[in-house]
Design a protein around this motif. Structure first.
Motif, PDB file in Angstrom:
ATOM      1  N   ARG A 562      -6.867  -3.380  -0.759  1.00 20.51           N
ATOM      2  CA  ARG A 562      -5.956  -4.475  -0.407  1.00 20.51           C
ATOM      3  C   ARG A 562      -4.580  -4.268  -1.040  1.00 20.51           C
ATOM      4  N   HIS A 563      -4.569  -3.923  -2.299  1.00 17.55           N
ATOM      5  CA  HIS A 563      -3.288  -3.664  -2.968  1.00 17.55           C
ATOM      6  C   HIS A 563      -2.560  -2.493  -2.321  1.00 17.55           C
ATOM      7  N   LEU A 564      -3.313  -1.445  -1.955  1.00 20.51           N
ATOM      8  CA  LEU A 564      -2.687  -0.259  -1.370  1.00 20.51           C
ATOM      9  C   LEU A 564      -2.015  -0.586  -0.044  1.00 20.51           C
ATOM     10  N   TRP A 565      -2.712  -1.271   0.854  1.00 21.13           N
ATOM     11  CA  TRP A 565      -2.126  -1.552   2.160  1.00 21.13           C
ATOM     12  C   TRP A 565      -0.944  -2.505   2.059  1.00 21.13           C
ATOM     13  N   TYR A 566      -1.023  -3.459   1.160  1.00 19.29           N
ATOM     14  CA  TYR A 566       0.128  -4.351   0.952  1.00 19.29           C
ATOM     15  C   TYR A 566       1.324  -3.565   0.419  1.00 19.29           C
ATOM     16  N   ARG A 567       1.079  -2.722  -0.573  1.00 19.18           N
ATOM     17  CA  ARG A 567       2.169  -1.955  -1.173  1.00 19.18           C
ATOM     18  C   ARG A 567       2.790  -0.967  -0.172  1.00 19.18           C
ATOM     19  N   LEU A 568       1.960  -0.385   0.690  1.00 20.02           N
ATOM     20  CA  LEU A 568       2.489   0.535   1.694  1.00 20.02           C
ATOM     21  C   LEU A 568       3.405  -0.189   2.671  1.00 20.02           C
ATOM     22  N   GLY A 569       3.002  -1.397   3.096  1.00 15.25           N
ATOM     23  CA  GLY A 569       3.856  -2.160   3.994  1.00 15.25           C
ATOM     24  C   GLY A 569       5.206  -2.467   3.368  1.00 15.25           C
TER      25      GLY A 569
END
Length: 699
Positions: A562-569
């Motif tokens: 979850r943190h990864l996909w948010y940070r990528l966006g």
């Protein structure tokens, strides 16, 4: 919580009553009025499944036909339900709507909202004739009964020796120790290969993960060294003995003590180091020097000093053994003791080849001496011809030689790999294709699994392997295949940032071939890798493709993902609101006292990686979730940073972004090491989550 449960039950009841009100005769029902339905009601099973939050299909009669709606709590269960319907009902007794699946944004009205509340990933719509409704209900009941009685599906496929060798190679190349170890254990248990070959694999695995003690203390090591073994195995043995017995004396400047420590090893290691190549590891050069000194081979000793003038240990030992007159210098092709091909590049072929045994045999086939060396190809460019002409014996002999002496069998720019996998005759023939796959596995084993990977002089070879791997293995369902692609792509970007487009093309090709939920974690790591090297927004399309799947079904997503996909966006230029909306609501999970990482009670955690940006992002997440002190180690060798890390409760060791010399700093704390597969921040956090699960804490 109780109010929420009551609200959910009321919603389901309301939804069921809407369907029941459309039915007539014996099919009509009202859950709210009667508190349920009779056990002998034709739709009793579907209604009960709906109330239990399971897969169910409900009819909604209309003037011209019956509209059926199939609900499921998760996307995976919905996919399986659709497959079952296509086997039992469709298209013989019904047909699908267009579009057949409706999710958020495609529905309107109260019923659409209720359906999505009960079936979050969407619902499947199909139709039947009015006259067939009772027959369809009977088919659904039979389908449900048969599926309930079906035994659990178990695969009986037993991997072949070649498949297990490939698994070992990929595990070693990607830093997946467990995968590699499983392959070795199955080969050993089923006796698919010779004992010496299995032991060589164990030595390579221990060396790959810095377990020097396991090598020097192996009870069968002397037996292995008494026969011809691959160059990388010899180097692993030498490096392990140097690290365990000699490195500390050298660091203290006590060369006499180092020579004394080598003396009891001389009987085991004599002649192994021979005449090291110009680019050999410093430890191998020094082991050759100790060997020459104890053998009183003054000529070889001073030849080493001349070839490696900057090595103080070599110079010190050579100066204590002055040259004696015109004593001839030993030739590199004829060392005093010859145990392996690593000391000589003159011989055209090995003297004996150990042949793996087939499954079921209880004996080993003795090596057969080769009295006349066959006319082997001199380089890799002849391999496509050997595969195309079914020259199996010559191909096997050359691949064996390449494994023994990978540097001598220079792969060049890897054009032969491209030729192999673009030859239509080879690809169309099952046996030739299998031979081509064996060649590719050998190339990966010899030139990707080596300690010095990645090497700048092998850049063109890596490009060729990446190109073929990303095109020939795109439909693979094995996660380790995708991990190898990222390993090679990362190597290209580290060696030459201008190759970003090549790495990006391979990653996009891999994802677009199978854009499925099981690859979302892989896609996140791939995007993190690409965005580490670029500030462009060219990868926003890939991010939205992955975000669409997470929005449809985010069940099972870890906190790290979850943190990864948010940070990528956010990294790709989206604002907070847009990022949350694309991912499906408030995406970041709130901090919880039930977080297993917090419950583990860590006080100090170390991250060892040369990828400082990813390590810092991981450290920030871990600190938030554990409240522990997190230290970063970005050293190229043992020092103050590694010394501090040894006192941590757990050491997250990023296998693909560290130097081998750093391993040796953790020899005494191996039980606290957790290897990280991948180099991104999510990989690091997932490794810690895996550590906690392994300790018995349910994640």
């Amino acid at each position: 919580m109780e109010d929420a449960c009551m609200s959910g039950s009321s919603t389901i009841t309301t939804l069921l009553d809407m369907f029941g009100a459309r039915l007539s005769g014996e099919l009509a029902f009202s859950v709210s009025l009667h508190g349920g339905v009779r056990a002998d009601h034709p739709l009793a099973n579907e209604i009960a499944a709906t109330l239990d939050g399971k897969v169910a299909s409900l009819p909604y009669p209309r003037r011209q036909d019956v509209l059926w709606v199939t609900l499921a709590p998760t996307a995976g269960e919905l996919r399986r339900a659709i497959e079952d319907l296509r086997c039992w009902v469709l298209p013989s007794f019904g047909w699908e709507s267009a579009p057949s699946i409706l999710s958020e944004g495609g529905t309107a009205g109260q019923m659409g909202a209720l359906l999505l509340a009960h079936s979050p990933p969407g619902y499947f719509r199909w139709h039947s004739h009015l006259a067939d409704i009772h027959h369809v209900i009977a088919r659904l009941a039979t389908m449900r009964a048969v599926i309930a009685r079906a035994p659990a599906r178990q695969s009986q496929l037993r991997p072949t020796l070649e498949m297990l060798r490939r698994q070992f190679t990929l595990g070693l190349a990607t830093g997946d120790r467990n995968t590699a170890l499983q392959a070795i254990n199955e080969i050993d248990q089923r006796q698919l290969d010779t004992a010496s070959n299995v032991l060589s694999m164990r030595i390579r695995l221990a060396a790959g993960f810095g377990d020097d003690q396991a090598i020097v203390n192996h009870p069968q090591l002397d037996d292995l060294l008494s026969i011809r073994v691959p160059q990388r195995v010899v180097e692993s043995v030498l490096l392990a003995h140097h690290a365990v017995f000699l490195a500390d004396h050298e660091a203290a400047g006590n060369i006499e003590a180092a020579l004394a420590a080598y003396l009891p090893l001389y009987g085991r290691l004599a002649g192994l180091a021979g005449h090291p190549a110009d680019g050999a590891d410093t430890a191998v050069v020094r082991m050759a020097t100790y060997d020459a000194a104890l053998a009183e081979d003054v000529g070889r000793l001073h030849a080493l000093a001349d070839r490696f003038p900057d090595d103080k240990v070599v110079a010190a030992i050579a100066s204590s053994h002055p040259a004696l007159g015109a004593q001839p210098i030993s030739e590199p092709g004829a060392p005093a003791v010859l145990k392996t091909e690593t000391q000589s590049v003159e011989g055209p072929f090995i003297e004996a080849v150990e042949t793996p045994v087939t499954e079921g045999e209880t004996h080993k086939v003795a090596p057969v001496p080769v009295t006349e060396a066959p006319a082997l190809p001199l380089d890799w460019s002849d391999v496509p011809t050997l595969v195309a002409t079914d020259a199996h014996e010559f191909l096997a002999a050359f691949l064996q030689r390449a494994m023994l002496m990978p540097d001598v069998c220079d792969p060049g720019d890897g054009e032969f790999v491209i030729e192999l996998f673009t030859d239509s005759d080879i690809i169309a023939d099952t046996k030739k294709r299998a031979a081509a796959e064996q060649v590719l596995t050998t190339v990966i084993d010899a030139y990707v699994c080596e300690e010095r990977f990645p090497r700048r002089e092998r850049l063109r070879l890596y490009q060729a392997v990446l190109d073929i791997w990303s095109s020939s293995r795109t439909m693979s369902t094995d996660p380790i295949d995708g991990q190898l692609l990222l390993t090679i792509a990362d190597a290209l970007l580290r060696l030459d940032g201008r190759l970003e487009s090549i790495a990006a093309t391979a990653i996009a090709r891999w994802w677009e071939a199978r854009p499925v939920r099981s690859r979302l974690s892989w896609l996140g790591e791939a995007l993190e890798l690409l965005t580490e090297q670029s500030t462009a927004q060219d990868y926003l399309g890939l991010w939205y493709a992955g975000a669409g799947l997470t929005k449809a079904d985010h069940e099972g997503f870890s906190v790290a993902d979850r943190h990864l996909w948010y940070r990528l966006g956010r990294r790709l230029g989206l604002d907070v609101a847009t990022t949350h909306e694309a991912l499906g609501g408030n995406w970041l999970p709130p901090q919880s006292a039930d977080d297993p990482l917090l419950a583990a009670g860590f006080k100090k955690i170390a991250i060892v990686s040369l990828n400082e940006r990813a390590a810092r992002e991981a450290a920030s997440q871990i600190e938030d979730r554990t409240h522990a002190h997190v230290v970063l180690v970005t050293d190229h060798a043992a020092g103050e940073g590694t010394a501090s890390a040894t006192t941590a409760d757990v050491i997250l060791f990023v296998w693909g972004a560290t130097k081998h010399a750093v391993y040796r700093a953790f020899d005494k704390v191996r039980d606290r090491l957790e290897y990280v597969q991948g180099t991104g921040s999510a990989s690091i956090v997932r490794a810690l989550e895996r550590r906690v699960r392994g300790a018995g804490t349910e994640m």
